[in-house]
Scaffold this motif. Structure first.
Motif, PDB file in Angstrom:
ATOM      1  N   ASP A 179      -3.345  65.015  61.051  1.00 54.77           N
ATOM      2  CA  ASP A 179      -2.921  63.740  61.657  1.00 54.77           C
ATOM      3  C   ASP A 179      -3.880  62.638  61.214  1.00 54.77           C
ATOM      4  O   ASP A 179      -5.034  62.600  61.645  1.00 54.77           O
ATOM      5  N   ASP A 219      -4.612  58.512  60.996  1.00 58.73           N
ATOM      6  CA  ASP A 219      -4.287  57.199  61.562  1.00 58.73           C
ATOM      7  C   ASP A 219      -4.875  56.124  60.650  1.00 58.73           C
ATOM      8  O   ASP A 219      -5.773  56.395  59.846  1.00 58.73           O
ATOM      9  N   ASN A 259      -1.165  52.089  62.602  1.00 63.40           N
ATOM     10  CA  ASN A 259      -0.331  53.213  63.009  1.00 63.40           C
ATOM     11  C   ASN A 259      -1.255  54.318  63.522  1.00 63.40           C
ATOM     12  O   ASN A 259      -1.969  54.960  62.754  1.00 63.40           O
ATOM     13  N   SER A 292       0.055  56.772  65.513  1.00 65.28           N
ATOM     14  CA  SER A 292       1.047  57.699  66.043  1.00 65.28           C
ATOM     15  C   SER A 292       0.459  59.095  66.232  1.00 65.28           C
ATOM     16  O   SER A 292      -0.413  59.545  65.467  1.00 65.28           O
ATOM     17  N   ASN A 340       1.951  61.776  65.692  1.00 64.40           N
ATOM     18  CA  ASN A 340       2.609  62.711  64.787  1.00 64.40           C
ATOM     19  C   ASN A 340       1.754  62.965  63.555  1.00 64.40           C
ATOM     20  O   ASN A 340       1.031  62.091  63.082  1.00 64.40           O
ATOM     21  N   SER A 341       1.836  64.167  63.001  1.00 64.70           N
ATOM     22  CA  SER A 341       1.121  64.517  61.775  1.00 64.70           C
ATOM     23  C   SER A 341       1.999  64.204  60.569  1.00 64.70           C
ATOM     24  O   SER A 341       3.149  63.798  60.692  1.00 64.70           O
ATOM     25  N   THR A 354       1.905  59.000  56.529  1.00 65.20           N
ATOM     26  CA  THR A 354       1.880  57.772  57.324  1.00 65.20           C
ATOM     27  C   THR A 354       1.569  56.592  56.414  1.00 65.20           C
ATOM     28  O   THR A 354       0.931  56.754  55.371  1.00 65.20           O
ATOM     29  N   ASN A 402       1.950  50.642  66.012  1.00 67.83           N
ATOM     30  CA  ASN A 402       2.364  51.941  66.512  1.00 67.83           C
ATOM     31  C   ASN A 402       1.169  52.610  67.165  1.00 67.83           C
ATOM     32  O   ASN A 402       0.163  52.903  66.502  1.00 67.83           O
ATOM     33  N   ASN A 446       5.727  57.447  62.233  1.00 68.01           N
ATOM     34  CA  ASN A 446       4.533  57.503  61.380  1.00 68.01           C
ATOM     35  C   ASN A 446       4.435  56.334  60.415  1.00 68.01           C
ATOM     36  O   ASN A 446       3.395  56.128  59.799  1.00 68.01           O
ATOM     37  N   THR A 447       5.515  55.581  60.233  1.00 63.74           N
ATOM     38  CA  THR A 447       5.491  54.452  59.302  1.00 63.74           C
ATOM     39  C   THR A 447       5.644  53.146  60.065  1.00 63.74           C
ATOM     40  O   THR A 447       6.370  53.069  61.051  1.00 63.74           O
TER      41      THR A 447
END
Length: 677
Positions: free
Chosen positions: A99, A101, A126, A128, A130-131, A134, A145, A153-154
């Motif tokens: 993950d 960032d 970002n 997020s 989520n892994s 990104t 985000n 992720n985007t």
């Protein structure tokens, strides 16, 4: 709501303690702090194979959730926008479950470390939970985000501004040693510097055993061959020295450089030399941050002159009342050779001047190109002075970076008097129609520059004394004067109140009854010293506010013209006029007949002389009992019409009700009037 990252962080802390590991340390490796960021451009894919564990500093974000936004195992990247537009990029983890960032900052005009404290530098982010991949891409809707699963992720592509400098933080939340790739593309902005790499200038250092080479742009440190093989040295005379090494001080704290120090195998003899670019032992010439190579064969020539001591030849011109003098040297001076008590220097001249201390702004190498001499007191008078360099209490004059002592020498300088704009004077010549202000500034203290701004005008007067200022409109007048002798400057603002204007005004009744007193009230403006009241009936009074005046009863209406003549101590006068109508009678009566034929005689029906009637009601009825007219204002009259239609001749009944304004008596009256056609 507890986010995934909060939960994982808590579990991670438990794991660290259970394994007996230390908490994360502050980042110190190059690229892991904002000030040592990797330089990047838009043409290459940047590969980061491992991510050292460090960090944990809080980063300000627009997110309002409870997550702790920190730079975990970070890497920083820096770039400049060369063409405005949108920025697209993608971070691809080596392990898809990692993950990552990121957050983008605009650091134009700021210290890179301000990203930790200045929230206004934020551009987009970002974080997020989520892994996987990104970054930013076209079509994404959010530029912020935060740390929850629901955020994608985007992020939306940010718009970059030409000429601005940016920092990109990539934070490795997963805390593994896996790396990632960073690739730019998909946007319209350009972060690629297309300027071709060139040699800018070259200068021998001291005896020429070192050459300082300046480049026209930042070049990658890793592309510099440390054995100096990226360059050759040729001499126009006989073959001589060889380049045996190359380095840059910038490479100790960063990844790029714009200066290179070339090391030779010995000192250079006086003569003409050329340094040229070639492919080094590393297989390339110097490369810029986008991988563009410096062209082989580029060269710079220089002349090696016999080594000479650095002269004392430049003194920054002193300003106003100087308490410090600054010497500027063409070569760096060893700070250790400068006596701290200032005994390397003496000053002689118009007034006694002594040096109390020396201030130097020494570099990390212990040298400086400026020396500031602190004086024991400011020089506040005009004079001519001589600054002399001599051997100080340390036994020497001053020594440059090449080890050569500057020989004793002298420099002359001049100072000016302090000046004061407050010496201006103003002379007022009062008049009845016009006033004149004469401004004057004396010839003192060598003042040779004057700037007058009168009443805020944009036209500046630059003579010693401005022309006389003539005003027909009196009141507050302003002047701003700035004076200078070339050394000192002074500004003053002055205000003059032209308060001799007078204006005659008074209050008087428009209409009065024949036995009523007329009240007159002076409302004139200005410094008034005399009043003359002429009441129009031959009576005169000289008080500021005269007693109430009784006009003679003459059995008829008469209009009187009242004059007020006011004067001031300068012999100026002004006159005001008003008219008062003294009525024949104030008895309220309603005519017994009227003839509305438009001949100007008895055309209207109304209650006469109702000047003192309060709460008046006047109504008129026809023979059928229908009201044909009503008014609460006695000056509004019936013209014998209803809705524009002429009413027939005959008898009409009227009704009148009012309160007498003097006696407060309520009066009810009614009667008849004949309309005659």
């Amino acid at each position: 709501m507890v986010t995934r990252k909060l939960l994982i962080r808590f579990l991670g802390i438990l794991l660290l303690f259970s394994n007996g590991l230390k908490a994360q340390q502050a980042c110190s490796a190059l690229g892991q702090t904002p000030s040592t960021a990797f330089p990047v451009c838009g043409t290459n894919t940047f590969q980061q194979n491992t991510v050292p564990l460090c960090g944990g500093r809080t980063v300000p974000t627009p997110c309002s959730d409870a997550a702790d936004y920190t730079d975990i195992n970070p890497y920083w990247y820096k770039f400049t926008c060369f063409t405005s537009g949108s920025l697209g990029f993608m971070i691809t983890p080596a392990t898809n479950s990692d993950d990552y960032d990121w957050q983008l900052f605009d650091v134009t005009g700021h210290n890179p470390d301000d990203v930790y404290t200045n929230a206004s530098l934020f551009v987009c982010c970002n974080w997020s939970a989520n892994s996987g991949k990104t970054g930013t891409k076209a079509g994404a809707s959010r530029s912020v985000n935060c740390s929850v699963y629901s955020y994608p992720n985007t992020s939306a592509m940010p718009n970059l501004i030409q000429g601005h400098n940016y920092l990109l933080l990539i934070s490795h939340f997963t805390s593994s040693q896996s790396g990632y790739s960073l690739e730019f593309g998909g946007g319209t902005a350009s972060i690629t510097d297309t300027t071709m790499p060139l040699l800018s200038k070259i200068k021998p250092v001291c005896d020429g055993s070192q050459l300082m080479l300046v480049l026209n742009k930042q070049m990658v440190c890793s592309s510099l061959a440390t054995d100096g093989s990226d360059f050759t040295l040729s001499v126009s005379a006989t073959p001589g020295r060889q380049i045996i090494g190359a380095s840059s001080s910038s490479c100790a704290t960063g990844f790029d450089m714009d200066t290179v120090l070339l090391q030779l195998d010995g000192a250079l003899a006086p003569g003409d030399y050329t340094v040229a670019v070639k492919s080094g032992s590393d297989g390339n010439t110097l490369l810029d941050n986008c991988g563009t190579a410096m062209q082989e064969g580029l060269n710079l020539s220089f002349t090696m002159k016999p080594l000479q001591p650095t002269p004392m030849d430049s003194l920054t011109p002193p300003g106003c009342a100087p308490d410090m003098l600054q010497l500027v040297f063409s070569n760096a001076i060893e700070c250790s050779s400068i006596a701290p008590d200032g005994s390397d220097f003496t000053i002689t001249g118009t007034t006694p001047v002594s040096i109390s201390a020396v201030n130097t702004n020494c570099s990390s190498s212990g040298t400086t190109t400026t020396v500031q001499l602190q004086l024991s007191a400011p020089i506040q008078t005009a004079g001519n002075y001589v600054l002399t360099l001599k051997a100080g209490t340390d036994g020497n004059t001053i020594v440059d970076q090449c080890g050569l002592a500057t020989p004793p020498a002298s420099l002359t300088f001049t100072t000016g008097d302090t000046v004061s704009a407050a010496l201006l004077t103003d002379q007022i010549k009062y008049g009845c129609i016009r006033d004149t202000i004469v401004y004057d500034y004396p010839s003192v203290n060598g003042v040779n520059s004057w700037q007058w701004i009168i009443n805020g005008s944009t036209d500046t007067i630059r003579t010693q004394d401005p022309p006389p200022q003539i005003y027909s409109v009196f009141g507050i007048k302003t002047v701003q004067l700035t004076v200078s002798d070339g050394y000192c400057t002074s500004t003053v603002k002055d205000t003059v109140d032209l308060d001799n204007g007078i204006k005659a005004r008074f209050e008087a009744p428009n209409i009065i009854c024949p036995t009523d007193y007329a009240h007159f009230l002076d409302t004139s403006a200005g410094k008034i010293t005399s009043w003359t009241w002429e009441f129009g009936d031959g009576e005169v009074n000289y008080d500021a506010n005269p007693p109430d005046h009784l006009y003679p009863v003459i059995g008829m209406e008469k209009v009187y013209t009242i004059l007020l003549i006011v004067g001031n101590g300068l012999g100026c006068y002004d006159t005001a006029r008003q008219q008062t109508d003294v009525l024949k009678s104030c008895y309220i009566a309603v005519p017994t007949a009227f003839t509305p034929n438009g001949d100007g005689l008895n055309d209207y029906l109304y209650p006469l002389n109702a000047f003192k009637a309060e709460g008046l009601i006047f109504k008129v009825y026809n023979r059928n009992g229908m009201m044909v007219f009503q008014s609460n204002d006695w000056t509004k009259k019936w013209d014998g019409r209803v809705n524009g239609d002429a009413q027939p001749a005959g008898t009409y009944v009227w009704y009148l009700e009012y309160t007498d304004g003097e006696t407060n008596k309520h009066v009810f009256r009614k009667g008849t009037t004949v309309l005659i056609r």
